[in-house]
Structure formats: C-alpha cells, structure tokens
Design a protein around this motif. Structure first.
Motif, short mmCIF file in Angstrom:
data_model
loop_
_atom_site.label_atom_id
_atom_site.label_comp_id
_atom_site.label_asym_id
_atom_site.label_seq_id
_atom_site.Cartn_x
_atom_site.Cartn_y
_atom_site.Cartn_z
N SER A 149 11.94 104.81 -48.39
CA SER A 149 10.95 103.83 -47.94
C SER A 149 11.65 102.53 -47.58
O SER A 149 12.35 101.94 -48.42
CB SER A 149 9.92 103.57 -49.05
OG SER A 149 9.25 102.36 -48.84
N VAL A 150 11.46 102.07 -46.35
CA VAL A 150 12.06 100.80 -45.93
C VAL A 150 11.52 99.65 -46.78
O VAL A 150 12.24 98.74 -47.16
CB VAL A 150 11.81 100.55 -44.43
CG1 VAL A 150 12.23 99.13 -44.04
CG2 VAL A 150 12.55 101.57 -43.58
N ASN A 151 10.22 99.72 -47.11
CA ASN A 151 9.63 98.67 -47.96
C ASN A 151 10.40 98.56 -49.28
O ASN A 151 10.69 97.46 -49.76
CB ASN A 151 8.16 99.01 -48.27
CG ASN A 151 7.34 99.17 -47.02
OD1 ASN A 151 7.73 99.86 -46.09
ND2 ASN A 151 6.18 98.53 -46.99
N ARG A 152 10.73 99.71 -49.87
CA ARG A 152 11.43 99.71 -51.15
C ARG A 152 12.87 99.25 -50.97
O ARG A 152 13.41 98.52 -51.80
CB ARG A 152 11.39 101.11 -51.77
CG ARG A 152 11.99 101.17 -53.16
CD ARG A 152 11.39 102.30 -53.98
NE ARG A 152 11.91 102.27 -55.34
CZ ARG A 152 12.87 103.06 -55.79
NH1 ARG A 152 13.41 103.96 -55.00
NH2 ARG A 152 13.28 102.98 -57.03
N MET A 153 13.51 99.68 -49.89
CA MET A 153 14.89 99.28 -49.64
C MET A 153 15.00 97.76 -49.48
O MET A 153 15.97 97.14 -49.91
CB MET A 153 15.43 99.99 -48.40
CG MET A 153 15.61 101.50 -48.60
SD MET A 153 15.85 102.39 -47.05
CE MET A 153 17.54 101.96 -46.65
N LEU A 154 13.98 97.16 -48.87
CA LEU A 154 13.97 95.71 -48.68
C LEU A 154 13.83 94.96 -50.01
O LEU A 154 14.14 93.78 -50.10
CB LEU A 154 12.84 95.30 -47.74
CG LEU A 154 13.02 95.66 -46.26
CD1 LEU A 154 11.73 95.42 -45.50
CD2 LEU A 154 14.17 94.86 -45.65
N SER A 155 13.34 95.67 -51.04
CA SER A 155 13.13 95.01 -52.34
C SER A 155 14.40 94.95 -53.19
O SER A 155 14.44 94.23 -54.18
CB SER A 155 12.03 95.75 -53.12
OG SER A 155 12.51 97.00 -53.61
N PHE A 156 15.44 95.71 -52.80
CA PHE A 156 16.66 95.71 -53.60
C PHE A 156 17.39 94.39 -53.44
O PHE A 156 17.46 93.82 -52.35
CB PHE A 156 17.58 96.87 -53.19
CG PHE A 156 17.08 98.22 -53.61
CD1 PHE A 156 16.72 98.47 -54.92
CD2 PHE A 156 16.94 99.25 -52.69
CE1 PHE A 156 16.25 99.71 -55.32
CE2 PHE A 156 16.47 100.49 -53.06
CZ PHE A 156 16.11 100.72 -54.39
#
Length: 417
Positions: A149-156
């Motif tokens: 998920s790009v959304n999750r990757m952006l949260s790292f």
C-alpha cells in the motif's frame, strides 16, 4: 519479557540485543525446536563496515554459536539504489566494479566473526543481485507490488522524514523497501530462512518482508530488531570527531580501534561488554562492581576483547602493549599509527596545523588550528603554541620519526620518505 526457552533468544535478551520482535513466543518456540536460518543485509557502499554494524554482526555470531545458521546478505543489487533510511539525500550511484570490490572487503570482516562453509550451521554470504538482476518488471509488479500500500509506505519514517523536510525522494529509492521485502521471500524460498534481524530503523522494512512472505507463500517468518545504541552522553555509537570507526585494518589500525574502546565513557563499559564481547555474564557482573580508577581496568579489558574478536588475539596483545608503553611508561612505541610524508616537504617546512591535518589528527585545517589554539597539540611531546609554526626536518628525532599528539590519547608518527 517472559523467560526464554531457546539459548539464542536467552542470550539476545540477557545481553541487551532485543528491541522489537514480530512474534517473541513463536520465534522462541521455533528456535528451541529447530535450526533457525537467519539473515542480516548489508549494502556495499564502502569496502568496510564500521562499528555501527557491529551489533548485528555480533548477533549473527551468537546465532551461530547457539547452533543456528547465519546468512550474510550483500546488497549487490540494492546498493545500486541506496536505502533512504536515515538519509537526507540520495546515496551516490556506484558502478558494479566498485560494488564488487566493496563486497570483497566486507567479506574479510565477516571471516573474523563467523565460520563459513557447507555445514548445516556454517555461514553463507549471498548477493541479492543474483535475483534482483533477473526481475521482469511487469511480472514483479503483478506478483509482489500489488501487496504494498502506497499509503502505508508513505507512513514509514524513512520516507516521511524526507517528505516533511521537502527533500527529494526518487522513485528509485521509494522502491527500496519493496526490494528488501522481496529479498526475505527469496531467502526463505532458496535457503529456508525464517528470521531477519536489523537495527530499529529497519523495523518497517523487516515487517514488510514478514508480511510479504505470509501473503505470497503463506510462510511463517519472523523479524527481530536491536535498540539504537547510543553513548551515555547521548551521542550515536561510533560517531567520533575523527570520523567513522572502521572494522578493517586497511581503514583503521588495530591500535586506533583499541583506543576507541579504551576511551568508552564510564557509564557505557558494562553495556558495551555485554554487546561487543563474549565475556561471560558472571564475569561482567564482577566488572560492574568496579568504581573510581578501577573502571579504567574494565575499559582495558573491553578494548582487548573487542580487538581480539575483530582483528585477532595477536593484534589485541600488540595494541594493548603499545597503549601501555605509550601511556604508562611514556615511551615511544614503534607500533603507533604511521603516516609517510615526503622528505622534500619537510625540508621546505610544513605549518604545524597542516602537519596535524595531513597526519589525520584533524579532518580540516580549521579543526587543526583549533586543536593547536586549544592547547591539545604536541610535537615530540612538546606543546605547540603557534598554529603556523613551520615544522622542518630538524624535528625528526633519533629514531627517524616525528611524534604528533592530539590530546593525551591520540598519537601518530610522521616518517619521512
């Protein structure tokens, strides 16, 4: 944390290696019944690792000593991209030849710490270029990219920090975490690898690999991270005024490596003994009782044991004896680090500050000038008062060298050639 059944996690826990684990009980049960195949990844950005990698190297060593199998994963493929974790900018792109040379240098370090071979618990070194170079982009996106998920990757943090600072993050770097997760899947398929270890800053990347393995292969994989190792004064472990503390001899002499550990802050000695030596815990507990000047004796033991692991016992004995002669007897030791300088340069004369810079006792001319102004510079044990004082061949002593000192503990011999 509950009492561990497996020797490996018991050692990890009591010596302070564990920060987070994806499944403590599951990994402990697995390690108590089966052989754990475990990997740690290292990018090949230099021809040596530095002391910041030593925690994970020691974890692999203990893993093997407890009857399990270590995999040292060389990032021959991912080094071409560069891990954005902890970076404010993109890493420089390296050629394949440079990466291969760096890999060879790094292997020499691991040969000190691990036993390599074909046996069931022998370590192996693997290059992720072996599979990353063969990826079909469309097939890879279809089979693996859809699980991210790009959304999750952006949260790292590794991504978020760069974006919050409005610093460029290339699509190349953004792909790094997908490729690292894929590494775990490949190692699980090829070698039965079930555990990835790394620093706490790698937690997101490691969890990605665990989840990808579950989704594509229904594999039960585990992740284990270490705490960020800081000094008692709050600094990052291994960051010194003189630069990185490299693990191979070509980059840093055994004597300088010894001195790094000898200069450990009092409050860190016991913690570092647990992490960076194999001294028994009972013995370390005795050193924890040392107070006052006796702590210096514990520091010498820490330094000797750390050098013995990384450079061998003979190098440790030599470094310890050099330190003893230099600091306890006040004599010049032949095995101090030596820098060669052209005799013609000394005949012409070299400003004192520049000589200290060329001897690597200061990184810049400005730092060298500050060293002199602060009263910390000595030539042949005589204080240097003038940063521009011209040093000539007349300073060469009867043994054919010039001794430079920065403070009480850093010394270099200048040898004219």
């Amino acid at each position: 944390m509950t009492e561990m059944k497996s020797d490996f996690l018991r050692v990890m826990n009591e010596r302070g290696y564990i920060h987070q684990c994806t499944d403590n009980e599951g990994l402990d049960a697995y390690a108590s019944e089966k052989k754990v195949v475990c990997y740690v990844g290292y990018d090949c950005t230099a021809d040596s690792l530095h002391v910041g990698s030593l925690v994970s190297i020691m974890m692999l060593r203990w893993l093997q000593k407890c009857g399990h199998k270590p995999i040292v994963l060389m990032g021959g493929g991912t080094t071409r991209i560069g891990d954005p974790t902890g970076r404010d900018d993109a890493r420089p792109v390296l050629t394949d030849d440079i990466i291969a040379g760096n890999m060879a240098g790094i292997r020499k370090i691991f040969e000190k710490f691990l036993t390599f071979g074909d046996g069931p618990t022998d370590a192996i070194m693997v290059n992720n270029a072996d599979w990353l170079d063969c990826i079909n982009y469309i097939s890879f996106l279809r089979d693996f990219g859809r699980h991210f998920s790009v959304n999750r990757m952006l949260s790292f943090d590794s991504v978020k920090i760069r974006l919050e600072r409005e610093q460029s993050l290339s699509f190349l770097e953004f792909n790094y975490m997908i490729l690292q997760a894929y590494d775990f899947v490949e190692l699980a398929r090829k070698y039965g690898c079930v555990l990835q270890m790394g620093g706490s800053d790698q937690w997101g990347n490691i969890v990605n690999g665990v989840e990808l393995g579950r989704r594509v292969d229904d594999a039960a994989l585990f992740g284990l991270t270490t705490p960020l190792i800081t000094t008692a004064s709050g600094g990052k472990m291994g960051k010194t005024a003189s630069g990185a503390i490299w693990l191979n001899e070509e980059r840093l002499s055994a004597y300088d490596y010894y001195q790094f550990w000898r200069n450990t802050e009092d409050a860190d000695v016991i913690k570092f003994m647990k992490l960076f030596t194999e001294l028994p815990m009972e013995q370390i507990a005795e050193y924890a009782k040392f107070e006052g000047a006796a702590i210096n004796d514990a520091k010498k033991i820490l330094a000797f044991e750390a050098v013995k692991l990384c450079r061998g016992e003979e190098a440790a004995l030599t470094a310890a004896e050099t330190a003893r002669k230099t600091f306890e007897e006040g004599v010049l030791a032949d095995s101090l680090p030596t820098v060669e300088i052209a005799r013609a340069d000394l005949d012409d004369g070299i400003p004192a500050f520049d000589l200290f810079r060329r001897a690597d006792l200061a990184k810049t001319g400005g730092e060298a000038r500050r060293l002199v102004k602060g009263g910390g510079a000595k030539i042949n044990d005589e204080k240097v008062d003038d940063e521009n004082q011209v040093i000539t061949a007349a300073a060469i002593d009867s043994t054919g060298v010039i001794k430079l000192s920065a403070g009480k503990k850093r010394h270099v011999l200048i040898r004219p050639v």
